[in-house]
Enzyme design. Structure first.
Site, PDB file in Angstrom:
ATOM      1  N   TRP A 161       0.861  -1.182   0.000  1.00  0.00           N
ATOM      2  CA  TRP A 161       0.000   0.000   0.000  1.00  0.00           C
ATOM      3  C   TRP A 161       0.899   1.234   0.000  1.00  0.00           C
ATOM      4  O   TRP A 161       1.877   1.290   0.754  1.00  0.00           O
ATOM      5  CB  TRP A 161      -0.921  -0.026   1.209  1.00  0.00           C
ATOM      6  CG  TRP A 161      -2.097   0.879   1.077  1.00  0.00           C
ATOM      7  CD1 TRP A 161      -2.248   2.098   1.642  1.00  0.00           C
ATOM      8  CD2 TRP A 161      -3.283   0.644   0.313  1.00  0.00           C
ATOM      9  NE1 TRP A 161      -3.455   2.647   1.285  1.00  0.00           N
ATOM     10  CE2 TRP A 161      -4.110   1.773   0.466  1.00  0.00           C
ATOM     11  CE3 TRP A 161      -3.720  -0.418  -0.479  1.00  0.00           C
ATOM     12  CZ2 TRP A 161      -5.349   1.880  -0.140  1.00  0.00           C
ATOM     13  CZ3 TRP A 161      -4.961  -0.311  -1.093  1.00  0.00           C
ATOM     14  CH2 TRP A 161      -5.767   0.830  -0.921  1.00  0.00           C
TER      15      TRP A 161
ATOM     16  N   HIS B 121       0.075  -5.151   6.830  1.00  0.00           N
ATOM     17  CA  HIS B 121      -0.952  -5.277   5.790  1.00  0.00           C
ATOM     18  C   HIS B 121      -0.312  -5.569   4.434  1.00  0.00           C
ATOM     19  O   HIS B 121      -0.737  -5.060   3.396  1.00  0.00           O
ATOM     20  CB  HIS B 121      -1.804  -4.009   5.750  1.00  0.00           C
ATOM     21  CG  HIS B 121      -2.509  -3.757   7.042  1.00  0.00           C
ATOM     22  ND1 HIS B 121      -3.730  -4.310   7.351  1.00  0.00           N
ATOM     23  CD2 HIS B 121      -2.118  -3.058   8.142  1.00  0.00           C
ATOM     24  CE1 HIS B 121      -4.078  -3.946   8.583  1.00  0.00           C
ATOM     25  NE2 HIS B 121      -3.122  -3.188   9.076  1.00  0.00           N
TER      26      HIS B 121
ATOM     27  N   HIS C  16      -2.972 -11.274   4.475  1.00  0.00           N
ATOM     28  CA  HIS C  16      -3.028 -10.881   5.887  1.00  0.00           C
ATOM     29  C   HIS C  16      -4.480 -10.763   6.346  1.00  0.00           C
ATOM     30  O   HIS C  16      -5.401 -10.733   5.525  1.00  0.00           O
ATOM     31  CB  HIS C  16      -2.306  -9.551   6.113  1.00  0.00           C
ATOM     32  CG  HIS C  16      -2.939  -8.396   5.381  1.00  0.00           C
ATOM     33  ND1 HIS C  16      -2.704  -8.129   4.045  1.00  0.00           N
ATOM     34  CD2 HIS C  16      -3.823  -7.453   5.796  1.00  0.00           C
ATOM     35  CE1 HIS C  16      -3.397  -7.062   3.670  1.00  0.00           C
ATOM     36  NE2 HIS C  16      -4.098  -6.648   4.708  1.00  0.00           N
TER      37      HIS C  16
ATOM     38  N   ASP D 224      -7.076  -8.467   8.722  1.00  0.00           N
ATOM     39  CA  ASP D 224      -7.274  -7.210   9.442  1.00  0.00           C
ATOM     40  C   ASP D 224      -7.831  -7.480  10.831  1.00  0.00           C
ATOM     41  O   ASP D 224      -8.701  -8.341  10.999  1.00  0.00           O
ATOM     42  CB  ASP D 224      -8.257  -6.305   8.700  1.00  0.00           C
ATOM     43  CG  ASP D 224      -7.660  -5.615   7.496  1.00  0.00           C
ATOM     44  OD1 ASP D 224      -6.431  -5.700   7.304  1.00  0.00           O
ATOM     45  OD2 ASP D 224      -8.431  -4.989   6.744  1.00  0.00           O
TER      46      ASP D 224
ATOM     47  N   HIS E 217      -7.686  -1.954  13.197  1.00  0.00           N
ATOM     48  CA  HIS E 217      -7.266  -1.319  11.942  1.00  0.00           C
ATOM     49  C   HIS E 217      -8.058  -0.045  11.659  1.00  0.00           C
ATOM     50  O   HIS E 217      -7.506   0.937  11.148  1.00  0.00           O
ATOM     51  CB  HIS E 217      -7.417  -2.319  10.799  1.00  0.00           C
ATOM     52  CG  HIS E 217      -6.859  -1.872   9.491  1.00  0.00           C
ATOM     53  ND1 HIS E 217      -5.753  -1.060   9.371  1.00  0.00           N
ATOM     54  CD2 HIS E 217      -7.262  -2.133   8.200  1.00  0.00           C
ATOM     55  CE1 HIS E 217      -5.483  -0.843   8.096  1.00  0.00           C
ATOM     56  NE2 HIS E 217      -6.395  -1.477   7.368  1.00  0.00           N
TER      57      HIS E 217
ATOM     58  N   HIS F 269     -14.835  -1.560   5.339  1.00  0.00           N
ATOM     59  CA  HIS F 269     -14.105  -2.067   6.501  1.00  0.00           C
ATOM     60  C   HIS F 269     -14.964  -1.997   7.763  1.00  0.00           C
ATOM     61  O   HIS F 269     -15.048  -2.961   8.527  1.00  0.00           O
ATOM     62  CB  HIS F 269     -12.816  -1.268   6.715  1.00  0.00           C
ATOM     63  CG  HIS F 269     -11.654  -1.740   5.902  1.00  0.00           C
ATOM     64  ND1 HIS F 269     -11.352  -1.207   4.671  1.00  0.00           N
ATOM     65  CD2 HIS F 269     -10.720  -2.689   6.141  1.00  0.00           C
ATOM     66  CE1 HIS F 269     -10.269  -1.809   4.193  1.00  0.00           C
ATOM     67  NE2 HIS F 269      -9.869  -2.713   5.061  1.00  0.00           N
TER      68      HIS F 269
ATOM     69  N   GLU G 265      -7.206 -10.236   3.393  1.00  0.00           N
ATOM     70  CA  GLU G 265      -6.846  -9.470   2.208  1.00  0.00           C
ATOM     71  C   GLU G 265      -5.574 -10.046   1.582  1.00  0.00           C
ATOM     72  O   GLU G 265      -4.784 -10.708   2.245  1.00  0.00           O
ATOM     73  CB  GLU G 265      -6.638  -8.000   2.583  1.00  0.00           C
ATOM     74  CG  GLU G 265      -7.908  -7.357   3.122  1.00  0.00           C
ATOM     75  CD  GLU G 265      -7.708  -5.972   3.716  1.00  0.00           C
ATOM     76  OE1 GLU G 265      -8.653  -5.174   3.661  1.00  0.00           O
ATOM     77  OE2 GLU G 265      -6.612  -5.699   4.250  1.00  0.00           O
TER      78      GLU G 265
END
Length: 208
Positions: free
Chosen positions: A21, A51, A55, A57, A61, A160, A172
């Site tokens: 990210w 992340h 992974h 969450d 988060h 989310h 994810e």
């Protein structure tokens, strides 16, 4: 080492320089000790965001003071799961998830066009296929306990919150390139990291 049959590996390999990210820490994998350099053993240092790659969450988060990765309910991450093919190239939409037959307790892993390539070795794709907020709410109200996606994020903050605030596990970064749609037994084990808002995980699927 290959996974013993009939298990299939749905885990994105962690490698130096892989996609991450944009505002997260990059991935660094390097040898700090090397037999070739005269050390008694090889020792590797790994630095990355929680992340990265495949992974899970944690509620922390997106919500301050919520549960960290040690509070994840493994019962939601182990058991029957369905890999669902998503036709829409832009999003996992409400219209598409409404067509699914969903029973309470379902685990759904969405295979989108992202799985048509080895995305982890490519530059970050801001137009990844994300779960729409209203679709996330529909899944929550249908009683889903786990949602998985094949890129670095399930979607925007509204998606989310709809899932994590309801105690739904979010996986994810799944590697579904070689996983066909259908029913599987899933084993997803996130690392137990205190105070972390996410945790890398190994995900295995066994066809049913």
């Amino acid at each position: 080492m290959p996974i013993p049959t009939p298990w299939l590996d749905a885990t994105t390999p962690i490698r130096n320089g892989m996609v991450h990210w944009p505002d997260n820490a990059p991935v660094h994998v390097k040898k700090t000790l090397s037999i070739a350099a005269g050390a008694a053993a090889n020792v590797t240092e790994v630095s990355m965001s929680a992340h990265t790659g495949t992974h899970v969450d944690a509620p922390l988060h997106f919500t301050a003071n919520a549960g960290d990765s040690t509070t994840l309910d493994l019962a939601q991450l182990i058991g029957p799961a369905r890999v669902v093919a998503i036709a829409d190239p832009k999003s996992i939409s409400l219209a598409e998830v409404q067509r699914l037959e969903i029973e309470p307790g379902a685990r759904l892993l969405f295979r989108t066009r992202m799985s048509d390539s080895e995305w982890s070795t490519m530059p970050f794709q801001p137009d990844f296929v994300a779960l729409d907020g209203d679709a996330a709410i529909f899944l929550r109200d249908a009683g889903v306990v786990c949602v998985g996606v094949d890129y670095l994020s399930v979607g925007k903050a509204d998606a989310h919150h709809a899932l994590l605030d309801a105690g739904i596990c979010v996986i994810e970064g799944l590697a579904l390139q070689h996983i066909a749609p259908g029913d599987y037994e899933m084993l997803c084990l996130p690392l137990k990291i205190v105070d972390s808002d996410g945790a890398p995980a190994r995900v295995l699927l066994r066809p049913q």
